[in-house]
Design an enzyme around this catalytic site. Structure first.
Site, PDB file in Angstrom:
ATOM      1  N   CYS A   1       0.734  -1.269  -0.046  1.00  0.00           N
ATOM      2  CA  CYS A   1       0.021   0.054  -0.056  1.00  0.00           C
ATOM      3  C   CYS A   1       0.869   1.378   0.060  1.00  0.00           C
ATOM      4  O   CYS A   1       0.450   2.269  -0.731  1.00  0.00           O
ATOM      5  CB  CYS A   1      -0.871  -0.045   1.264  1.00  0.00           C
ATOM      6  SG  CYS A   1      -1.951  -1.439   1.132  1.00  0.00           S
TER       7      CYS A   1
HETATM    8  C1  UGA Z   1      -1.063   0.251   5.659  1.00  0.00           C
HETATM    9  C2  UGA Z   1      -1.614   1.527   6.648  1.00  0.00           C
HETATM   10  O1  UGA Z   1      -1.115   1.384   7.856  1.00  0.00           O
HETATM   11  C3  UGA Z   1      -3.108   1.003   7.026  1.00  0.00           C
HETATM   12  O2  UGA Z   1      -3.889   2.021   7.512  1.00  0.00           O
HETATM   13  C4  UGA Z   1      -3.785   0.963   5.501  1.00  0.00           C
HETATM   14  O3  UGA Z   1      -5.061   0.734   5.453  1.00  0.00           O
HETATM   15  C5  UGA Z   1      -2.788  -0.093   4.665  1.00  0.00           C
HETATM   16  O4  UGA Z   1      -1.601   0.361   4.612  1.00  0.00           O
HETATM   17  C6  UGA Z   1      -3.730  -0.223   3.203  1.00  0.00           C
HETATM   18  O5  UGA Z   1      -3.534   0.838   2.386  1.00  0.00           O
HETATM   19  O6  UGA Z   1      -4.231  -0.950   2.987  1.00  0.00           O
HETATM   20  P1  UGA Z   1       0.138  -2.146   6.001  1.00  0.00           P
HETATM   21  O7  UGA Z   1       0.563  -1.736   4.578  1.00  0.00           O
HETATM   22  O8  UGA Z   1      -0.313  -3.344   6.279  1.00  0.00           O
HETATM   23  O9  UGA Z   1      -1.048  -0.885   6.320  1.00  0.00           O
HETATM   24  O10 UGA Z   1       1.370  -1.832   6.888  1.00  0.00           O
HETATM   25  P2  UGA Z   1       1.906  -0.958   8.244  1.00  0.00           P
HETATM   26  O11 UGA Z   1       1.709  -1.586   9.552  1.00  0.00           O
HETATM   27  O12 UGA Z   1       1.264   0.474   8.037  1.00  0.00           O
HETATM   28  O13 UGA Z   1       3.561  -0.741   7.798  1.00  0.00           O
HETATM   29  C7  UGA Z   1       3.968  -0.331   6.479  1.00  0.00           C
HETATM   30  C8  UGA Z   1       5.408  -0.241   6.278  1.00  0.00           C
HETATM   31  O14 UGA Z   1       6.006   0.761   7.408  1.00  0.00           O
HETATM   32  C9  UGA Z   1       6.078  -1.584   7.054  1.00  0.00           C
HETATM   33  O15 UGA Z   1       7.052  -1.887   6.283  1.00  0.00           O
HETATM   34  C10 UGA Z   1       6.662  -1.058   8.422  1.00  0.00           C
HETATM   35  O16 UGA Z   1       7.981  -1.992   8.665  1.00  0.00           O
HETATM   36  C11 UGA Z   1       7.100   0.275   8.039  1.00  0.00           C
HETATM   37  N1  UGA Z   1       7.031   1.187   9.279  1.00  0.00           N
HETATM   38  C12 UGA Z   1       6.001   1.156  10.013  1.00  0.00           C
HETATM   39  C13 UGA Z   1       8.399   1.445   9.768  1.00  0.00           C
HETATM   40  O17 UGA Z   1       9.493   1.321   9.064  1.00  0.00           O
HETATM   41  N2  UGA Z   1       8.476   2.285  10.910  1.00  0.00           N
HETATM   42  C14 UGA Z   1       7.275   2.532  11.498  1.00  0.00           C
HETATM   43  O18 UGA Z   1       7.573   3.154  12.502  1.00  0.00           O
HETATM   44  C15 UGA Z   1       6.027   1.953  11.356  1.00  0.00           C
END
Ligand code: UGA
Length: 430
Positions: free
Chosen positions: A268
């Protein structure tokens, strides 16, 4: 209420099951018979915590799956939860959702009375009103605003916590200028909004479409901003995590999404950020901040590799890659930061030994020729270095496993390994 959901991907199946749990009758339409059978048998077609239990309870009962669009004729409202994949230039491909809207419209020709069609998929502002609504009106023969109503209801579900996110939302967004659509959405979500502290946002269709992009672009940018700050911290020998913990105490900043490291991946953040950048540029506007967020994210894997280069010449050496999934708790490797890291290692002539508790099979399609091990210690054995790409909890307890390395160099992209004696440890931003 009787509702239907077109699409049985991770969003469609999750919301259909959660709607059934709210007490509604849900019909889930999909072209894939195996998926349809699985839902009707009460088995989850995808791995998502909590989904199996909901399907066991409602599948084949108040939630029925079908390949036959006619089954949605009994319902009052249809959610379109179809993929909007990226094209080469970053824009979204709406052909799948357009085709579904056409079939929905054709089907609705048989229906007397009102119907509400809701875009659940992530689409660029104006897609619902200017592309989907005219298709629905043309094919159904219904009149927009009279017996056909459109709305946009974006999702904010994270992979791995989708059921929990649905059941405990911060906000629920209804975008429509039709009173019938808003009332129907309110009725469906009422059991949820009554039981939770969620704020209900009622807004226009285009605003709802944009809220979804803004949400993801903001979160992706927040991570890139903390990565930028983290990179500066590293240059000064400052611990970026202590800095992040302190600034997170400021309510205006907030403590979440401040983990610096290898950056974001998944299906996403990259797709949505690139799509809104592309759409902005088409209007003539250059979104400098979002461009920078992508650039910072693209750079983190190379920074990790250059830290490795500072310690060891890895050519012809064995290097352990711990973690392949784009984040812990999933086997999804789409846009995982491990991909550019492994590419960089291969360019350096490394023999890669990769370990992930669940994502190795999916990574095989990207890298069929690298070694995949069944345990982290097998990847570490004889390795001249180790790089960490995913913050799986099990990596935090690794200890004597590092003793089997040829040289104990660890470059940690996720701050999951603790510094200890006998280990040459480099954190990406600390
Ligand atoms: C993301 C959004 O958080 C959801 O709200 C949204 O609905 C979804 O995309 C979508 O559009 O369907 P998701 O892709 O499942 O959800 O993953 P996240 O948990 O948000 O993490 C995304 C990435 O950011 C991961 O690679 C994670 O490792 C990274 N991340 C996250 C960091 O590097 N640092 C952080 O502090 C948080």
């Amino acid at each position: 209420m009787k509702l239907s959901v077109i699409g049985s991907g991770y969003v469609g199946t999750t919301i259909a099951a959660c709607f059934a749990e709210l007490g509604h009758d849900a019909v889930n339409v999909d072209i894939d018979e195996a998926v349809v059978n699985s839902i009707n048998d009460g088995r989850a077609p995808i791995h998502e915590p909590g989904l199996e239990a909901l399907l066991e309870k409602h599948g084949g009962k108040s939630l029925t799956a079908t390949t036959d669009y006619d089954d949605l004729l009994e319902t009052d409202i249809t959610f379109l939860a179809l993929p909007t994949p990226s094209k080469e230039d970053g824009s979204i491909d709406t052909s799948i959702i357009e085709a579904a809207a056409e079939t929905l419209g054709d089907t609705l020709r048989e229906k007397a009375g009102d119907h509400v069609a809701v875009t659940k998929s992530t689409v660029i502002p104006t897609t619902t009103t200017e592309t989907l609504a005219p298709i629905l009106a043309d094919t159904s023969g219904k009149q927009l605003g009279e017996d056909l109503h459109v709305a946009m209801n974006p999702e904010f579900l994270r992979e791995g916590t989708a059921v929990e996110d649905f059941q405990n939302p911060d906000k629920v967004v209804f975008g429509s200028d039709s009173e019938t659509a808003i009332n129907t959405l309110q009725e469906i979500f009422e059991p949820l909004t009554k039981a939770s502290n969620a704020t209900v946002v009622e807004t226009g269709v285009e605003e709802a479409e944009m809220i979804k992009y803004a949400n993801n672009a903001f979160l992706a940018s927040k991570v890139s901003l903390i990565n930028d700050i983290g990179n500066i911290c590293k240059e000064f020998g400052v611990d970026a995590y202590e800095v992040a913990d302190a600034i997170g105490l400021d309510n205006r900043i907030g403590e979440r999404f401040l983990r610096s490291g290898l950056g974001w991946g998944g299906s996403c953040f990259g797709k949505d950020t690139n799509a809104i950048i592309h759409a902005a540029k088409e209007t003539g506007y250059e979104p400098a901040m979002l461009d920078a967020a992508v650039a910072v994210n693209d750079r983190q894997p190379e920074r990790l590799l250059s830290l490795l280069d500072d310690h060891i010449d890895v050519e012809s050496e064995r290097v352990a890659v711990l973690g392949l999934a784009f984040k812990p708790g999933t086997d999804d490797v789409r846009d995982s930061r491990a991909i550019p890291v492994i590419n960089g290692l291969q360019e350096r002539g490394v023999n890669v030994a990769a370990y992930d508790p669940v994502a190795a099979e999916n990574m095989r399609t990207h890298f069929p020729d690298i070694e995949y091990t069944d345990a982290p210690q097998d990847a570490l054995a004889g390795a001249s270095a180790c790089v960490v790409c995913t913050d799986w909890d099990e990596f935090a307890v690794l200890d004597e496993e590092f003793d089997a390395m040829e040289t104990r160099v660890v470059v940690d992209g996720r701050r999951i390994i603790e510094r200890r004696d006998g280990l040459t440890y480099e954190g990406l931003t600390w």
